[in-house]
Design an enzyme around this catalytic site. Sequence first.
Site, PDB file in Angstrom:
ATOM      1  N   LYS A 181       0.824  -1.224   0.000  1.00  0.00           N
ATOM      2  CA  LYS A 181       0.000   0.000   0.000  1.00  0.00           C
ATOM      3  C   LYS A 181       0.855   1.271   0.000  1.00  0.00           C
ATOM      4  O   LYS A 181       2.077   1.208  -0.022  1.00  0.00           O
ATOM      5  CB  LYS A 181      -0.970  -0.041   1.170  1.00  0.00           C
ATOM      6  CG  LYS A 181      -1.751  -1.346   1.293  1.00  0.00           C
ATOM      7  CD  LYS A 181      -2.609  -1.668   0.067  1.00  0.00           C
ATOM      8  CE  LYS A 181      -2.974  -3.130   0.030  1.00  0.00           C
ATOM      9  NZ  LYS A 181      -4.315  -3.499   0.185  1.00  0.00           N
TER      10      LYS A 181
HETATM   11  C1  LIG Z   1      -5.192  -4.662   0.712  1.00  0.00           C
HETATM   12  C2  LIG Z   1      -6.633  -4.546   0.706  1.00  0.00           C
HETATM   13  C3  LIG Z   1      -7.413  -4.922   1.811  1.00  0.00           C
HETATM   14  C4  LIG Z   1      -6.855  -5.644   3.009  1.00  0.00           C
HETATM   15  O1  LIG Z   1      -5.911  -4.924   3.722  1.00  0.00           O
HETATM   16  P1  LIG Z   1      -5.090  -5.676   4.883  1.00  0.00           P
HETATM   17  O2  LIG Z   1      -4.461  -4.541   5.634  1.00  0.00           O
HETATM   18  O3  LIG Z   1      -4.088  -6.541   4.192  1.00  0.00           O
HETATM   19  O4  LIG Z   1      -6.044  -6.440   5.697  1.00  0.00           O
HETATM   20  C5  LIG Z   1      -8.774  -4.697   1.761  1.00  0.00           C
HETATM   21  N1  LIG Z   1      -9.352  -4.126   0.692  1.00  0.00           N
HETATM   22  C6  LIG Z   1      -8.639  -3.755  -0.393  1.00  0.00           C
HETATM   23  C7  LIG Z   1      -9.334  -3.114  -1.540  1.00  0.00           C
HETATM   24  C8  LIG Z   1      -7.260  -3.972  -0.437  1.00  0.00           C
HETATM   25  O5  LIG Z   1      -6.572  -3.643  -1.533  1.00  0.00           O
END
Ligand SMILES: *Cc1c(COP(=O)(O)O)cnc(C)c1O
Length: 382
Positions: A181
């Site tokens: 992210k």
């Molecule tokens: C990465 C992601 C998640 C999950 O995030 P985590 O922190 O890994 O639990 C949820 N929704 C979307 C759209 C994502 O890209």
Amino acid sequence: MKINITSPSFDEQELLLLKQCLDSKWVTQGAFTQQFESLFKQRHDVQYAFATTSCTAALHMAMVALDIKPDDEVIVPAFTWVTSAHCVEYVGAKVVFVDIEPDTFNIDPAALEAAITPKTKAIVVVHLFGLAAKMQEIIEIARKHNLVIVEDAACATGTTYNGKPVGAIGDIGCFSFHPRKVITTGEGGMVTTNNLKLAERIKILRNHGATANPNIDTSKPYYMGNFDHLGFNLRFSDIQAAIGVAQMAKLDGLLAGRLACAKQYDLLLKSVSEIATPKSPSLCGHSYQSYVIRLSEGGIDRRNLLMEALANEGIQTRPGTHAVHRLGYYKNKYGIEPNAYPQASKSEDLSITLPIFPDMTEADQHKVVNILKTALSCSENK
Ligand SMILES: *Cc1c(COP(=O)(O)O)cnc(C)c1O
């Protein structure tokens, strides 16, 4: 040389704050978490922010805080990371998938309205790959049908819609700090809201359901707190928050770096007619957490050949994300036909996430595009 799909940006600042945290001997949720939350609130123009272990945990708490119940329906786009839907299942409610728009990969507002029933309680709006969803249209529909909006802003730290940060537009926003992210703390997430009542619930849910009894002097050594709610331990760690504080300080630079890479890819891919590059409708900001292209001529076999050609040269790619309705759990539970949400399915089959990160060099971007172009011409009739 390998080119990874992403590469987090760390420097001395993370190390410095990490050492401060360890030296302080306080490593669970504490001062660094508070500072991280406070920086996050300021940057996202939102009143309350609660750091937690992941965006998945954030989404789970959102569903519990909103009191989503087993008989309720929650609308989720069919093309997203699995946990946008899992969070609805965690509270026993029913997932109702809605197809996406092929040019933005985000939920199609017209299809959204058509999926609403008297049981619909909430919409999980995903700002997929960091592109803001069409919030104005979505809010109008939500108001008309009295639905709450949970923004899955996992990819969209720092993204704006019509100049306003996402995650603070709906009722609750959920962010991720996974290494893929915009900023990362290893694992981690954030819940945001402007609603005091929801904020209080989330704070309690994150900490085992513990509340303070107003009639007892809580400073007494024998006081253990009240436990009137079924909560979780979804507290954040100050070790991670120290890294988060360092990451927040460079958020604007990281976003600028991603944007520059995206512009460069746009330019390099402009003349490649068989590839559609990411589009941002007016008002919709983009963090370019992912740069996802779509093959416009040929099918999944040709897409896979392109990905293999890139992999053979050490370039890491992934399909955009899942067509969640085709995954075993949902397909079996709801008896969904594989072609029920055609745009989501096509997007899973024809998309490629190219490497993108703030420190990616122009030379590496040229390399990616050149290999892609060669593989395209070699696979013309596939
Ligand atoms: C990465 C992601 C998640 C999950 O995030 P985590 O922190 O890994 O639990 C949820 N929704 C979307 C759209 C994502 O890209």
